[in-house]
Design a protein around this motif. Structure first.
Motif, PDB file in Angstrom:
ATOM      1  N   GLU A  74       0.812  -1.212   0.000  1.00 22.32           N
ATOM      2  CA  GLU A  74       0.000   0.000   0.000  1.00 22.32           C
ATOM      3  C   GLU A  74       0.853   1.273   0.000  1.00 22.32           C
ATOM      4  O   GLU A  74       0.312   2.379  -0.038  1.00 22.32           O
ATOM      5  CB  GLU A  74      -0.902   0.032   1.238  1.00 22.32           C
ATOM      6  N   TRP A  77       0.419   4.272  -2.601  1.00 25.78           N
ATOM      7  CA  TRP A  77      -0.907   4.881  -2.511  1.00 25.78           C
ATOM      8  C   TRP A  77      -1.035   5.732  -1.257  1.00 25.78           C
ATOM      9  O   TRP A  77      -1.663   6.780  -1.288  1.00 25.78           O
ATOM     10  CB  TRP A  77      -2.000   3.807  -2.538  1.00 25.78           C
ATOM     11  N   ARG A  78      -0.442   5.317  -0.171  1.00 33.98           N
ATOM     12  CA  ARG A  78      -0.570   6.025   1.108  1.00 33.98           C
ATOM     13  C   ARG A  78       0.386   7.207   1.239  1.00 33.98           C
ATOM     14  O   ARG A  78       0.114   8.147   1.972  1.00 33.98           O
ATOM     15  CB  ARG A  78      -0.352   5.057   2.265  1.00 33.98           C
ATOM     16  N   SER A  84      -5.394  10.001  -3.973  1.00 32.86           N
ATOM     17  CA  SER A  84      -6.709  10.039  -3.320  1.00 32.86           C
ATOM     18  C   SER A  84      -6.767   9.146  -2.081  1.00 32.86           C
ATOM     19  O   SER A  84      -7.674   9.294  -1.275  1.00 32.86           O
ATOM     20  CB  SER A  84      -7.791   9.611  -4.318  1.00 32.86           C
ATOM     21  N   HIS A  85      -5.799   8.251  -1.910  1.00 30.91           N
ATOM     22  CA  HIS A  85      -5.785   7.351  -0.758  1.00 30.91           C
ATOM     23  C   HIS A  85      -4.625   7.647   0.189  1.00 30.91           C
ATOM     24  O   HIS A  85      -4.216   6.821   0.975  1.00 30.91           O
ATOM     25  CB  HIS A  85      -5.699   5.890  -1.230  1.00 30.91           C
ATOM     26  N   ARG A  86      -4.100   8.858   0.103  1.00 27.47           N
ATOM     27  CA  ARG A  86      -2.918   9.200   0.886  1.00 27.47           C
ATOM     28  C   ARG A  86      -3.211   9.257   2.378  1.00 27.47           C
ATOM     29  O   ARG A  86      -4.323   9.559   2.796  1.00 27.47           O
ATOM     30  CB  ARG A  86      -2.332  10.519   0.412  1.00 27.47           C
TER      31      ARG A  86
END
Length: 141
Positions: A74, A77-78, A84-86
């Motif tokens: 992940e 993305w994080r 958008s998924h930070r």
């Protein structure tokens, strides 16, 4: 690029043939890797420690207080400040990120991946969590 054109040493070339040991060495040449004490100091000055170890290792060995836990699959993305998924901590591309795995191998590759996203100050902890713990730095759990 023809099938006979093999540009080993450029990790971005599709179809290249390079072993993981050579890739790791090349990736590390571009990182300002830090030891446990320096990582501790940098965290005290605002660097984000990111623990990418899987749950079984965290359960077995404990956690670094204040580190953000993001499993490896992940991570991008994080930590992408534009994603958008930070995570809330992923505030800018200027953020100093120190990636921590168990022994300091996967974290080098992860830090390089973050650099490709524009997190140009990303690096990793030499020796990983085991070096942190071995240095007597804080661990909880």
């Amino acid at each position: 690029m023809s099938s006979g054109d093999n540009r080993v040493g450029d990790p971005g070339v599709v179809g290249e043939q390079i072993g993981i040991d050579d890739l790791l060495e090349k990736v590390r040449e571009g990182l300002d890797r830090v030891g446990p004490e320096r990582a501790f100091e940098e965290a005290s000055s605002g660097a984000l420690l990111v623990d990418i170890r899987y749950a079984a290792l965290r359960d077995r060995d404990g956690l670094i207080p204040g580190a953000l836990v993001v499993e490896r699959n992940e991570l991008e993305w994080r930590l992408d400040p534009l994603g958008s998924h930070r995570a809330a901590e992923a505030v800018s591309h200027d953020l100093r990120v120190v990636v921590i795995c168990n022994e300091g191998y996967a974290s080098s590759l992860a830090a390089e991946s973050l650099r490709r996203l524009g997190l140009y100050r990303a690096t990793d902890l030499i020796g990983g969590f085991q070096a942190w713990k071995g240095a007597g730095l804080p661990v909880e759990g």
